[in-house]
Scaffold this motif. Structure first.
Motif, short mmCIF file in Angstrom:
data_model
loop_
_atom_site.label_atom_id
_atom_site.label_comp_id
_atom_site.label_asym_id
_atom_site.label_seq_id
_atom_site.Cartn_x
_atom_site.Cartn_y
_atom_site.Cartn_z
N GLN A 1 0.84 -1.20 0.00
CA GLN A 1 0.00 0.00 0.00
C GLN A 1 0.87 1.26 0.00
O GLN A 1 0.60 2.22 -0.72
CB GLN A 1 -0.93 0.00 1.20
CG GLN A 1 -1.87 1.18 1.22
CD GLN A 1 -2.82 1.16 2.40
OE1 GLN A 1 -2.94 0.17 3.10
NE2 GLN A 1 -3.49 2.27 2.62
N GLU A 2 1.94 1.26 0.78
CA GLU A 2 2.84 2.42 0.82
C GLU A 2 3.50 2.69 -0.53
O GLU A 2 3.84 3.82 -0.85
CB GLU A 2 3.93 2.20 1.88
CG GLU A 2 3.43 2.28 3.29
CD GLU A 2 4.45 1.80 4.31
OE1 GLU A 2 5.61 1.51 3.94
OE2 GLU A 2 4.08 1.68 5.49
N GLN A 3 3.64 1.64 -1.33
CA GLN A 3 4.25 1.79 -2.66
C GLN A 3 3.23 2.14 -3.73
O GLN A 3 3.55 2.19 -4.91
CB GLN A 3 4.99 0.50 -3.04
CG GLN A 3 6.19 0.23 -2.16
CD GLN A 3 7.22 1.34 -2.26
OE1 GLN A 3 7.57 1.81 -3.34
NE2 GLN A 3 7.72 1.78 -1.12
N GLY A 4 1.98 2.39 -3.32
CA GLY A 4 0.97 2.84 -4.26
C GLY A 4 -0.01 1.79 -4.73
O GLY A 4 -0.89 2.09 -5.54
N TYR A 5 0.12 0.57 -4.24
CA TYR A 5 -0.85 -0.47 -4.61
C TYR A 5 -2.11 -0.29 -3.77
O TYR A 5 -2.06 0.26 -2.68
CB TYR A 5 -0.26 -1.87 -4.37
CG TYR A 5 0.84 -2.20 -5.36
CD1 TYR A 5 0.54 -2.74 -6.60
CD2 TYR A 5 2.17 -1.94 -5.05
CE1 TYR A 5 1.54 -3.03 -7.52
CE2 TYR A 5 3.19 -2.22 -5.96
CZ TYR A 5 2.86 -2.76 -7.19
OH TYR A 5 3.86 -3.05 -8.09
N PRO A 6 -3.25 -0.76 -4.28
CA PRO A 6 -4.49 -0.62 -3.52
C PRO A 6 -4.41 -1.35 -2.18
O PRO A 6 -3.76 -2.39 -2.06
CB PRO A 6 -5.55 -1.27 -4.41
CG PRO A 6 -4.95 -1.30 -5.77
CD PRO A 6 -3.47 -1.40 -5.59
N ARG A 7 -5.09 -0.80 -1.19
CA ARG A 7 -5.16 -1.42 0.13
C ARG A 7 -5.90 -2.74 0.02
O ARG A 7 -6.92 -2.85 -0.68
CB ARG A 7 -5.92 -0.48 1.07
CG ARG A 7 -6.06 -1.01 2.45
CD ARG A 7 -6.70 0.04 3.35
NE ARG A 7 -7.03 -0.57 4.61
CZ ARG A 7 -8.18 -0.42 5.22
NH1 ARG A 7 -9.11 0.37 4.70
NH2 ARG A 7 -8.42 -1.01 6.36
#
Length: 64
Positions: A34-40
């Motif tokens: 998530q921190e790398q921009g992937y959906p939660r």
């Protein structure tokens, strides 16, 4: 073909079990994604798939 210097897969500390492979580890990996921009990750199904993928990376001896 795999390189001879690879570190993974590893053997579980116990047969078919590894106390290092915890729910906390799984949540940490999900948080990094998530921190790398992937959906939660919001569903149990996605969490199960992540768990299976992580287990496969860490312990599976099946060739890629």
């Amino acid at each position: 073909m795999l390189n001879d210097d690879v570190q993974y897969p590893v053997k579980p500390l116990e047969e078919n079990n590894d106390p290092r492979f915890t729910f906390g580890l799984l949540l940490d990996v999900a948080a990094v994604l998530q921190e790398q921009g992937y959906p939660r990750i919001r569903t149990g199904a996605d969490l199960i798939r992540l768990r299976q993928a992580l287990w496969s990376f860490l312990y599976s001896t099946n060739s890629v």
